[in-house]
Design a protein around this motif. Structure first.
Motif, mmCIF file in Angstrom:
data_model
loop_
_atom_site.group_PDB
_atom_site.id
_atom_site.type_symbol
_atom_site.label_atom_id
_atom_site.label_comp_id
_atom_site.label_asym_id
_atom_site.label_seq_id
_atom_site.Cartn_x
_atom_site.Cartn_y
_atom_site.Cartn_z
ATOM 1 N N ALA A 1 0.684 -1.155 0.005
ATOM 2 C CA ALA A 1 -0.011 -0.070 0.165
ATOM 3 C C ALA A 1 0.706 1.277 0.019
ATOM 4 C CB ALA A 1 -0.964 -0.064 1.099
ATOM 5 N N VAL A 2 0.532 2.105 -1.069
ATOM 6 C CA VAL A 2 1.167 3.325 -1.092
ATOM 7 C C VAL A 2 0.397 4.490 -1.053
ATOM 8 C CG1 VAL A 2 2.905 4.616 -2.659
ATOM 9 C CG2 VAL A 2 2.752 2.169 -2.533
ATOM 10 N N VAL A 3 0.614 5.604 -0.053
ATOM 11 C CA VAL A 3 -0.340 6.752 -0.299
ATOM 12 C C VAL A 3 0.329 7.742 -1.780
ATOM 13 C CG1 VAL A 3 -0.652 9.035 0.734
ATOM 14 C CG2 VAL A 3 -0.199 7.141 2.084
ATOM 15 N N ALA A 4 -0.972 7.957 -2.484
ATOM 16 C CA ALA A 4 -0.700 8.720 -3.839
ATOM 17 C C ALA A 4 -1.457 10.145 -3.578
ATOM 18 C CB ALA A 4 -1.205 8.037 -4.914
ATOM 19 N N VAL A 5 -0.799 11.080 -3.996
ATOM 20 C CA VAL A 5 -1.303 12.597 -4.076
ATOM 21 C C VAL A 5 -1.012 12.828 -5.326
ATOM 22 C CG1 VAL A 5 -1.198 14.554 -2.852
ATOM 23 C CG2 VAL A 5 -0.472 12.707 -1.830
ATOM 24 N N ASP A 6 -2.196 13.588 -5.874
ATOM 25 C CA ASP A 6 -1.884 14.157 -7.362
ATOM 26 C C ASP A 6 -2.273 15.667 -7.116
ATOM 27 O OD1 ASP A 6 -1.939 14.764 -10.099
ATOM 28 O OD2 ASP A 6 -3.812 14.154 -10.119
ATOM 29 N N ILE A 7 -1.290 16.527 -7.130
ATOM 30 C CA ILE A 7 -1.377 17.990 -7.038
ATOM 31 C C ILE A 7 -1.939 18.564 -8.373
ATOM 32 C CG2 ILE A 7 -0.342 20.014 -6.078
ATOM 33 C CD1 ILE A 7 1.356 17.877 -4.365
ATOM 34 N N GLY A 8 -2.846 19.091 -8.703
ATOM 35 C CA GLY A 8 -2.912 20.019 -9.955
ATOM 36 C C GLY A 8 -3.403 21.328 -9.566
ATOM 37 N N GLY A 9 -3.498 22.138 -10.553
ATOM 38 C CA GLY A 9 -3.874 23.423 -10.562
ATOM 39 C C GLY A 9 -5.099 23.911 -9.511
ATOM 40 N N THR A 10 -5.889 23.037 -10.018
ATOM 41 C CA THR A 10 -7.306 23.317 -9.143
ATOM 42 C C THR A 10 -7.696 22.504 -7.828
ATOM 43 O OG1 THR A 10 -8.492 21.924 -10.596
ATOM 44 C CG2 THR A 10 -8.537 24.487 -11.259
ATOM 45 N N LYS A 11 -6.996 20.883 -8.066
ATOM 46 C CA LYS A 11 -7.507 20.129 -6.976
ATOM 47 C C LYS A 11 -6.612 19.299 -6.679
ATOM 48 C CE LYS A 11 -9.524 16.730 -9.877
ATOM 49 N NZ LYS A 11 -8.123 15.889 -10.059
ATOM 50 N N GLY B 1 4.995 4.018 2.016
ATOM 51 C CA GLY B 1 5.634 5.163 1.498
ATOM 52 C C GLY B 1 4.560 5.957 0.771
ATOM 53 N N VAL B 2 4.996 7.155 0.198
ATOM 54 C CA VAL B 2 4.239 8.062 -0.286
ATOM 55 C C VAL B 2 4.936 8.637 -1.790
ATOM 56 C CG1 VAL B 2 3.193 10.765 -0.153
ATOM 57 C CG2 VAL B 2 3.794 9.450 1.886
ATOM 58 N N GLY B 3 3.906 8.348 -2.849
ATOM 59 C CA GLY B 3 4.165 8.697 -4.202
ATOM 60 C C GLY B 3 3.477 10.110 -4.572
ATOM 61 N N ILE B 4 4.107 11.092 -4.962
ATOM 62 C CA ILE B 4 3.340 12.458 -5.332
ATOM 63 C C ILE B 4 3.333 12.598 -6.796
ATOM 64 C CG2 ILE B 4 3.331 15.001 -4.758
ATOM 65 C CD1 ILE B 4 4.346 14.378 -1.950
ATOM 66 N N SER B 5 2.426 13.108 -7.449
ATOM 67 C CA SER B 5 2.252 13.555 -8.826
ATOM 68 C C SER B 5 2.100 15.199 -8.596
ATOM 69 C CB SER B 5 1.335 12.870 -9.291
ATOM 70 O OG SER B 5 0.670 13.622 -10.559
ATOM 71 N N SER B 6 2.938 15.950 -9.374
ATOM 72 C CA SER B 6 2.765 17.446 -9.224
ATOM 73 C C SER B 6 2.968 18.260 -10.568
ATOM 74 C CB SER B 6 3.665 18.071 -8.164
ATOM 75 O OG SER B 6 3.608 19.393 -7.994
ATOM 76 N N ALA B 7 2.174 19.194 -10.645
ATOM 77 C CA ALA B 7 2.371 20.076 -11.735
ATOM 78 C C ALA B 7 3.787 20.778 -11.353
ATOM 79 C CB ALA B 7 1.065 21.165 -11.519
ATOM 80 N N GLY B 8 4.091 21.306 -12.415
ATOM 81 C CA GLY B 8 5.362 21.749 -12.668
ATOM 82 C C GLY B 8 6.490 20.878 -12.828
ATOM 83 N N VAL B 9 7.727 21.643 -12.949
ATOM 84 C CA VAL B 9 8.957 20.653 -13.435
ATOM 85 C C VAL B 9 9.731 20.162 -11.911
ATOM 86 C CG1 VAL B 9 11.185 20.664 -14.490
ATOM 87 C CG2 VAL B 9 9.606 22.030 -15.347
ATOM 88 N N ILE B 10 9.955 18.910 -11.812
ATOM 89 C CA ILE B 10 10.211 18.204 -10.813
ATOM 90 C C ILE B 10 11.560 17.621 -10.873
ATOM 91 C CG2 ILE B 10 9.410 16.437 -8.865
ATOM 92 C CD1 ILE B 10 7.280 18.640 -9.021
ATOM 93 N N ASP B 11 12.452 17.870 -10.036
ATOM 94 C CA ASP B 11 13.636 17.081 -9.902
ATOM 95 C C ASP B 11 13.339 15.660 -9.234
ATOM 96 O OD1 ASP B 11 15.957 15.703 -9.348
ATOM 97 O OD2 ASP B 11 17.037 17.277 -8.476
#
Ligand SMILES: [Zn+2]
Length: 321
Positions: free
Chosen positions: A6-16, A72-82
């Protein structure tokens, strides 16, 4: 639950900001929603970070109540990510103050869980390539067409990262249909200008369609799609221009990359047959014979794609570095 990872997943977009727990078994990952909250990007990067951390902590509480052990945590984010450091190296004015956010380190410190971050388009592409429409194909060119156009080339579960973390920016390649038109990136003649949602609206107006509807509201992409279906020729031409431009660029890209499959997703990919027929025509106009029959598949995961991709990137770091 012991047999599941099980992994926590977060999707960070411009609106939600969408947060889920992704459960991996031998078959397709299962996405268990935890929360969906407004990003409130205008409040600034530090406030967005606080919101993200709150959602991760809520996911940890939820997991604890269900007896799920998180790895663990997996994050998807808007923007350029290293992807190595999990830092946002560039974000545009839609997310003020997001640039420079040490997203991975901050979430890790607050949650006590190891955290990995990747760009949202890359996450979407990885989800579709590994677990969605591209599953079973050794390489995939994934393209998402909505208010903008993004993409990624995924080979054996690895995203082509590039030297500056922007590989796959398929919306910003030269396109005959948009010759001379200024692009949001500051250059001109790029695919996104005519082929993404706002470009279709501009084309519709250029072809004689009305920007304002009878009820006084501005026309949107879904309205144009309905009009195309109802026989409005300006709407049909606007969709066809987008489809043809995308097809031609995809054909060119197949000559360069020769992917085993192409995966198309995003709201514009749900357009009428006028769009799809024009795409096929544009593709045929550019693809060389050996790649002319490359499978063009529809995305299968919808809004779950970036969550599954972010979780997948946590488990199997997805960049060939
Ligand atoms: Zn551009």
């Amino acid at each position: 639950m012991a047999e599941k990872i099980a992994v926590v997943a977060v999707d960070i977009g411009g609106t939600k900001i969408a947060t889920s727990i992704v459960l991996f078994t031998q078959s397709t990952p299962q996405v268990v929603p935890v929360s969906k909250v407004p990003t409130n990007a205008a409040a600034g990067g530090p406030q967005v970070l606080v919101t993200v951390i709150q959602q991760v902590l809520a996911a940890q509480d939820s997991a604890a109540q269900q007896g799920i052990e998180l790895v663990g945590v997996g994050i998807s984010s808007a923007g350029v990510i290293d992807p190595l450091s999990g830092t946002v190296t560039f974000a545009n004015e839609i997310m003020p103050g997001w640039t420079g956010t040490k997203l991975g380190l901050e979430v890790q410190a607050a949650s006590g869980l190891s955290t990995k971050v990747l760009n949202d388009v890359h996450a979407h592409a990885l989800g579709e390539a590994r677990w969605g429409a591209g599953r079973g194909h050794a390489s995939c060119l994934v393209m998402a067409v909505g208010t903008g156009i993004g993409g990624a080339f995924v080979l054996d579960g690895h995203i082509l990262r590039g030297a500056h973390d922007v590989a796959g920016s398929i919306g910003h390649v030269l396109c005959a249909e948009s010759a001379g038109m200024p692009c949001a990136c500051g250059r001109d003649s790029h695919l996104e200008t005519v082929a993404a949602g706002p470009g279709i609206i501009n084309s519709y107006i250029e072809f004689g369609g009305s920007a304002i509807q009878e009820d006084g509201t501005s026309i949107n992409g879904a309205d144009i799609d309905k009009r195309a279906q109802a026989g409005d020729s300006a709407a049909q031409r606007a969709e066809a221009r987008s489809g043809h431009a995308i097809g031609a660029v995809l054909g060119s890209m197949c000559n360069m990359l020769d992917p085993h499959a192409i995966v198309l997703s995003g709201s514009v990919a749900q357009c009428t047959q006028y769009w799809h027929d024009a795409l096929a025509e544009g593709f045929a106009s550019q693809a060389m014979d050996p790649v002319a029959h490359t499978a063009i598949l529809e995305g299968a995961l919808g809004g779950d794609a970036p969550l599954i991709g972010a979780a997948e990137n946590f488990l199997n770091f997805a960049y060939a570095v």
